[in-house]
Scaffold this active site. Sequence first.
Site, PDB file in Angstrom:
ATOM      1  N   GLU A 191       2.370  -1.898  -1.857  1.00 30.41           N
ATOM      2  CA  GLU A 191       1.906  -1.893  -3.254  1.00 30.41           C
ATOM      3  C   GLU A 191       3.042  -1.716  -4.259  1.00 30.41           C
ATOM      4  O   GLU A 191       2.993  -0.842  -5.126  1.00 30.41           O
ATOM      5  CB  GLU A 191       0.863  -0.783  -3.457  1.00 30.41           C
ATOM      6  CG  GLU A 191      -0.386  -0.990  -2.616  1.00 30.41           C
ATOM      7  CD  GLU A 191      -1.461   0.047  -2.912  1.00 30.41           C
ATOM      8  OE1 GLU A 191      -2.612  -0.353  -3.135  1.00 30.41           O
ATOM      9  OE2 GLU A 191      -1.147   1.264  -2.910  1.00 30.41           O
ATOM     10  N   VAL A 192       4.055  -2.546  -4.138  1.00 32.60           N
ATOM     11  CA  VAL A 192       5.190  -2.431  -5.054  1.00 32.60           C
ATOM     12  C   VAL A 192       4.990  -3.372  -6.233  1.00 32.60           C
ATOM     13  O   VAL A 192       4.922  -4.579  -6.067  1.00 32.60           O
ATOM     14  CB  VAL A 192       6.505  -2.759  -4.319  1.00 32.60           C
ATOM     15  CG1 VAL A 192       7.676  -2.674  -5.288  1.00 32.60           C
ATOM     16  CG2 VAL A 192       6.703  -1.802  -3.148  1.00 32.60           C
TER      17      VAL A 192
END
Lengths: 397, 397
Positions: A191-192
């Site tokens: 989840e960057v």
Amino acid sequence: MQAQTVYGALHGFQTFSQLCQFNFKSKVIEVNMAPWTIIDQPRFSYRGLLIDTSRHYLPLPVIKNVIDSMTYAKLNVLHWHIVDTQSFPLEIPSYPKLWDGAYSTSERYTAADAAEIVSYAQKRGINVLAEIDVPGHALSWGVGYPSLWPSKDCQQPLDVSNEFTFKVIDGILSDFSKIFEFKFVHLGGDEVNTSCWTTTPRISRWLKKKGMNESQAYEYFVLRAQDIALSHGYEIVNWEETFVNFGKKLNPKTIVHNWLAVGLTQQVVASGLRCIVSNQEKWYLDHLDTTWEEFYLNEPLRNITNLNQQKLVIGGEVCMWGETIDASDIEQTIWPRAAAAAERLWTPYDKLAKNPRQVTGRLAHFRCLLNQRGVAAAPLAGFGRSSPRGPGSCYVQ
Amino acid sequence: MQAQTVYGALHGFQTFSQLCQFNFKSKVIEVNMAPWTIIDQPRFSYRGLLIDTSRHYLPLPVIKNVIDSMTYAKLNVLHWHIVDTQSFPLEIPSYPKLWDGAYSTSERYTAADAAEIVSYAQKRGINVLAEIDVPGHALSWGVGYPSLWPSKDCQQPLDVSNEFTFKVIDGILSDFSKIFEFKFVHLGGDEVNTSCWTTTPRISRWLKKKGMNESQAYEYFVLRAQDIALSHGYEIVNWEETFVNFGKKLNPKTIVHNWLAVGLTQQVVASGLRCIVSNQEKWYLDHLDTTWEEFYLNEPLRNITNLNQQKLVIGGEVCMWGETIDASDIEQTIWPRAAAAAERLWTPYDKLAKNPRQVTGRLAHFRCLLNQRGVAAAPLAGFGRSSPRGPGSCYVQ
């Protein structure tokens, strides 16, 4: 009893203890249908449970209780998602301001506390997989060291352009290597959202200078963190986004942790990397609607027929994320559903029930056993919709 | 502090204790923004919580813990759904075989246990409303006295044709009157499926002889049970089906307990009877999907504008049915959601929040207070879908 390791013997005793039953009429402990000859071994070597001490702090005794309960179901890896965006509860001697990111001074673990957890778990046959989730889930790091943030207004991911970022990671993993003796460390990587990198002028200039776009910078970050972990003797676990985005460049020692796409495991093992299965629709304990039957039926090797590829699936893990739970209800939310997954991870495929109804009786019995041992496992009907067990009693099985 | 009753004083101290806060920095208990002048009284006189010891047995200490927790939220009626189809855990001295219907001898309450619960509750300002749910939810009565069943193959409702049935009810209510001193008793009366009456020849003949069809027999049963309760000095609470089926014939002292139809309260009070509100979509705690916001927003006087009719709604009750919970998770399932309903039942209408978001902060604070007091109340985000509170800490409010 014969066992190749002390942990094998421990598991053997767990099995034995489950064959014993207290007879409430005669007031005697009986071994059901003795004598028994049991030859047994786990199907998967990695049988994990994730706890999350960043979203809600869990006091040490609560973590120890969770460890105790894991042994009853023969789970053998406590994946400790120690820090995240919300709080940084662990003391890092190399960078002593990091735990300024704890919720409060009452909600912190000293390095000695962490060592105590590791030792407590190890005595019970459980390895502790420590995680730092970089670069995306690390906002709390900047409370003590604001230069880790892209800027005060844009606080994550960690600043990829700052050498200090990697020094801190190196310091953490150096400290970890003295505490967390398990051969794996988890580096997160999920989840960057890189928008703070492109909108922060300093970082944007750095990207240009290096000739990287933001996805290349994400890759650069993850691979550099991997190198640091390797330098401290660890093999690496990373969440699946790292594989999806730059799979072939991951270090061959990487284990990909599946949590999103159901079919991803096949791709991971086809590429020659190892995999841990935690797909969220089936094995996320914070999904209260997921029934124990769904936990039971989640097969890690689904659609993987090649034997060598099957061996690359080292196991699975149920995840007790901390957003919705804390010390007040963690045991009730983990159990009994985690036990359904634990049976799948332990038992040979051909001995697993095809229909979970065949499991209901022994799972209900097992949850009563947990209650007797002081674990506040909920009734089978507690969560989800299709659970067939409603009213009942642990004295009448 | 001035109060008209000792219970008023108790509630006053509860309020005072909630104004006090421990300052973790200075290590001192502080009274927020003192001095305070508070004039306060409950909006509704009946503020209940149902527990169900038939579907799962609850040990005495668990019931006492529930009572303790109720006082913190100023709930004042413990509705004890003691017996039902699944088990009959209470000793009835007049009919000593009735508790043969318990799950086991380890899962029973003596009459002295029940008296202890009543006394424990009374000291904390809480009345105990005992329930026998006749004729429909009473299968377990026949374990000790099989003649209460229509037949061995058709075991409920209780045999309407048998004088012994009413003798047993009389014996139970006679014993109740020595233990349960609250002015109300709950006689149930819901979910009656009369098919065993028509298919059992003996009962079918009796119906013909009396010139009754099965719905008249249902009415006959409920009204006769009411008369027995009245003879022991009780006023009666009955579930709403009794009102729906033969409302005008119910004794005027009847309180109708709403659980199904949302608009029913209006009809009950328009007919001149009193009402307790527990509509299942909003105030059933075993509905894990119902959010605390829905608990908060459930207004007992919705669409009732006539002041005299408003007064007939004596209050409301949240229901912790026992099918899905037991001692392992009852506290976590009751709290914090019951507290949202408790505020609606206590606070004047014009002081209630229109938007539950205004409540989030103080409810989160209250659940932390419960934790400090040893009640395992879950985080606000624990159940339901829309709860806005996720990660957090009781030390940082």
